[in-house]
Design a protein around this motif. Structure first.
Motif, PDB file in Angstrom:
ATOM      1  N   PHE B  30      -2.515   2.755   6.780  1.00 57.99           N
ATOM      2  CA  PHE B  30      -1.632   3.922   6.727  1.00 57.99           C
ATOM      3  C   PHE B  30      -1.566   4.479   5.303  1.00 57.99           C
ATOM      4  N   LEU B  31      -1.466   3.572   4.347  1.00 62.58           N
ATOM      5  CA  LEU B  31      -1.416   4.002   2.945  1.00 62.58           C
ATOM      6  C   LEU B  31      -2.664   4.803   2.575  1.00 62.58           C
ATOM      7  N   ARG B  33      -4.665   6.500   4.463  1.00 62.76           N
ATOM      8  CA  ARG B  33      -4.658   7.814   5.107  1.00 62.76           C
ATOM      9  C   ARG B  33      -3.659   8.735   4.430  1.00 62.76           C
ATOM     10  N   GLN B  34      -2.503   8.166   4.132  1.00 62.20           N
ATOM     11  CA  GLN B  34      -1.439   8.962   3.526  1.00 62.20           C
ATOM     12  C   GLN B  34      -1.879   9.494   2.158  1.00 62.20           C
TER      13      GLN B  34
END
Lengths: 407, 279
Positions: B30-31, B33-34
């Motif tokens: 997630f990190l 992608r973020q």
């Protein structure tokens, strides 16, 4: 935080630091070159001796401590004493050169608030950026978004680019995200200094609720805060632990004596009056500092020489605590005090009985004003430092004598 | 509860480190992608030309060569396809490779501020870099497809395999870049050297002209590991059967284990570098 966590883990050691040392290099080019060597050694897995190479020094030397859940360790010391370096090692950002750190559980670090913010994105988008870096998943952030926005009190501006935020607002938003962490170990550096008073209080309220089930490591220069939350303390000086233990008050006193300058500092002088002598009567001297016990009588002796002065001026003696807050003014002389100038000299004692200042170190400033025109003649800071001895450490400047009576 | 031990490493276990590295990549998906989303959004929000900048460099390089060629200033051997398509496809693929080599250093450097303050899976920086490369490449490919039709090359089924070739390009570039990252973070010279070196290397790769039939240049270009990447991608675009397919497969197959090794080295290096960056 689940309940069984709190009950069965009260004596469990979350942070254990053994013989920790770290060296740094003073020169950039050399430092980079050592970096290359360390890289090669790191990759080959070989370990060179932990001796100092040229231009290196120990930024941290032989630090040991253990921290359990519910305890709070305060790290105090001057700038450059090694506090931040120690935090970096504890946070796993850099590796120690000697010794070992064992950390159990989730670490939350309040070292930099708002990490990962991009200035041109909105507050809302940046909550996701910051949250991701702090290790939240998208789902977690989605569910906490409203709480975060409410905590930051920035509802109105949440869709505005962060570059238009004030620094205080950025810190608010950063803290609001960080406050959602549920760490086992919390590392706090000097981040809460920004922001307005209301927000600082809110931060500490949050920290207070986290404290009982977390092991906290707290770096601060604000002794009132340290004394408020810490149960253990390390006073660092040049990388070494100069004082360590649970006597927080003693460490704070030591920290302050480091600053006791004994440097008389004349702020203003119009040349008509000069301080010749100042003395505290009846005080004992210990470690170069005058000491009084709580409820002792304060007796200050002064002698000034004057030039062409006919009427005694007004003497105002102010007592400052070590945070440089003025805590008391000794009632100035009035006409009836009848101070006399004899042969261009004036000498007197100021007496104050039953001094109720609380434990700590204090400094005295004096200012002399003309009796008639009230204009300043002389002002000197730190003419004298003294320490008040009492067994209990409190933060209000006065410990007023009191009795409790059954009714 | 998870336990972390920080001490001076006595022995390096590549297997364990690689496992930890891959686990962190998975955990920080997630990190990554973020971060990629953040950078892409920020990049386009603060510019009017936005996406245009992704291909303006390869476009101009190609244009220069097209003009040189069509005006007769230089005489290039026949490429078998319309020269503009040849030049555009070459410079676009080349730009993807160069961007991939620069990506790990740039991304890690850009996060210097957080690296020295917060502990997070650093691998996410590399992965977010790859996401950004994929995004940029995607835009470039769209432009390329438009050009193919504009110049009448037409659609070939092999075009659907182009992403594989581009992935190969990204893997190759990231591997090289990742190996250079530790040193590149310490010394700025490395980034300059990459820019400098790649400029020359372009002429030893069939980017804007074909491999000459003989001579020293032919030997260099045939052995140059970037050649199969550029040629395979181009062959897939125009529908030729890829001549250098085997060499391409070998290059990618060699790069994958090397990429893992580079990841391990990166993982070991970061604390050492953070120390020097913040010291």
């Amino acid at each position: 935080m689940s309940n069984d966590h709190q009950t069965n883990n009260n004596s469990e050691i979350l942070v254990k630091v053994e013989g920790l040392s770290k060296k740094f290099c003073k020169d950039l080019k050399t430092s980079l070159w050592y970096g290359v060597k360390d890289l090669i050694n790191g990759i080959r897995g070989n370990t060179n001796e932990s001796l100092l190479r040229p231009k290196e020094f120990w930024a941290i030397k032989d630090i040991n401590f253990e921290l359990k859940r519910g305890e709070c360790l305060g790290l105090i010391g001057h700038n450059g004493a090694g506090k931040s370096t120690l935090l970096k090692i504890l946070n796993g950002l850099i590796n120690p050169d000697e010794g070992k750190v064992t950390i159990k559980g989730r670490v939350g670090a309040l070292i930099e608030l708002g990490a990962g913010f991009n200035p041109i994105l909105t507050g809302r988008e940046n909550i996701y950026n910051n949250g991701a870096i702090l290790g939240f998943t998208r789902k977690e952030i989605d569910s906490k978004l409203e709480v975060i926005i409410a905590f930051s009190e920035l509802e109105e501006f949440i869709d505005m680019p962060v570059q238009n935020y004030s620094s205080g607002m950025k810190v608010r938003l950063g803290f609001a995200v960080a406050a959602q962490m549920e760490p086992d170990i919390l590392i706090i550096d000097e981040v809460l200094a920004v922001g307005d008073l209301g927000f600082i209080l809110k931060c500490f309220k949050t920290i207070d609720t986290i404290l009982p089930h977390t092991a906290v490591i707290f770096v601060s220069h604000s002794m009132p805060m340290v004394s408020r939350i810490c149960t253990q303390i390390i006073l660092m000086e040049r990388g070494c632990a100069q004082f360590q233990g649970d006597d927080v008050g003693k460490a704070i006193d030591l920290y302050y004596t480091r600053f006791a300058s004994n440097q008389i500092n004349t702020v203003f002088n119009d040349g008509s009056i000069k301080l010749d002598k100042v003395e505290m009567l009846g005080a004992s001297t210990h470690n170069d500092i005058l000491q009084l016990h709580w409820k002792d009588d304060l007796r200050l002796f002064f002698r000034f020489s004057t030039i062409n002065m006919e009427e005694a001026p007004i003497f105002m003696v102010t007592i400052f605590d070590k945070e440089q807050r003025p805590v008391a003014l000794l009632e100035p002389n009035v006409l009836e005090s009848n101070l006399i100038i004899k042969e261009n000299s004036i000498q007197f004692t100021i007496e104050h009985d039953n001094l109720l200042l609380s434990k700590g170190i204090y400094a005295i400033n004096i200012s002399v004003n003309s009796a008639k025109t009230k204009e300043p003649l002389l002002r000197i800071n730190d003419i004298l430092n003294f320490q008040v001895i009492h067994e209990t450490e409190i933060w209000p400047p006065f410990l007023l004598d009191s009795k409790f009576i059954n009714q | 509860m998870e336990t972390h031990i920080y001490k001076k490493e006595r022995t390096i276990k590549i297997g364990t480190l690689l496992k930890a590295s891959l686990r962190d990549i998975y955990k920080s998906r997630f990190l990554s992608r973020q971060l990629a989303e953040r950078d892409i959004k920020a990049q386009y929000r603060q510019s009017y030309l936005g996406i245009l900048w992704a291909f303006i460099m390869p476009l101009t390089t190609a244009l220069v060569w097209i003009i040189l060629n069509s005006s007769g200033t230089i005489k290039l051997s026949d490429t078998g396809i319309p020269y503009p398509v040849y030049a555009f496809s070459g410079t676009l693929i080349w730009s993807i490779i160069v961007a991939s080599i620069n990506s790990p250093i740039q991304n890690t450097m850009a996060s210097k501020g957080i690296l020295t303050k917060i502990n997070f899976p650093k691998e996410a920086l590399i992965i977010s870099g790859i996401y950004k490369l994929l995004f940029d490449s995607f835009i470039k490919v769209i432009l390329l497809v438009i050009l193919i039709f504009a110049f009448g090359v037409g659609f070939h089924w092999s075009l659907l395999l182009l992403p594989m070739a581009l992935l190969g390009a990204i893997i190759f570039g990231t591997t090289i870049g990742l190996f250079l990252t530790p040193l590149g973070l310490l010394y700025k010279d490395i980034s300059k050297l990459i820019t400098f070196g790649m400029q020359f290397l372009m002429y030893a790769t069939p980017v804007v002209y074909a491999i000459p039939p003989s001579g020293i240049m032919k030997t260099i270009m045939v052995w140059n590991p970037i050649t199969p990447i550029v040629l395979t991608a181009r062959d897939l675009i125009v529908g030729f059967s890829p001549q250098y397919l085997w060499y391409f497969i070998i290059v990618v197959a060699v790069c994958i284990p090397l990429l893992f090794l580079a990841l391990v080295i990166y993982r070991i290096s970061i604390p050492i570098i953070v120390e020097r960056l913040s010291a």
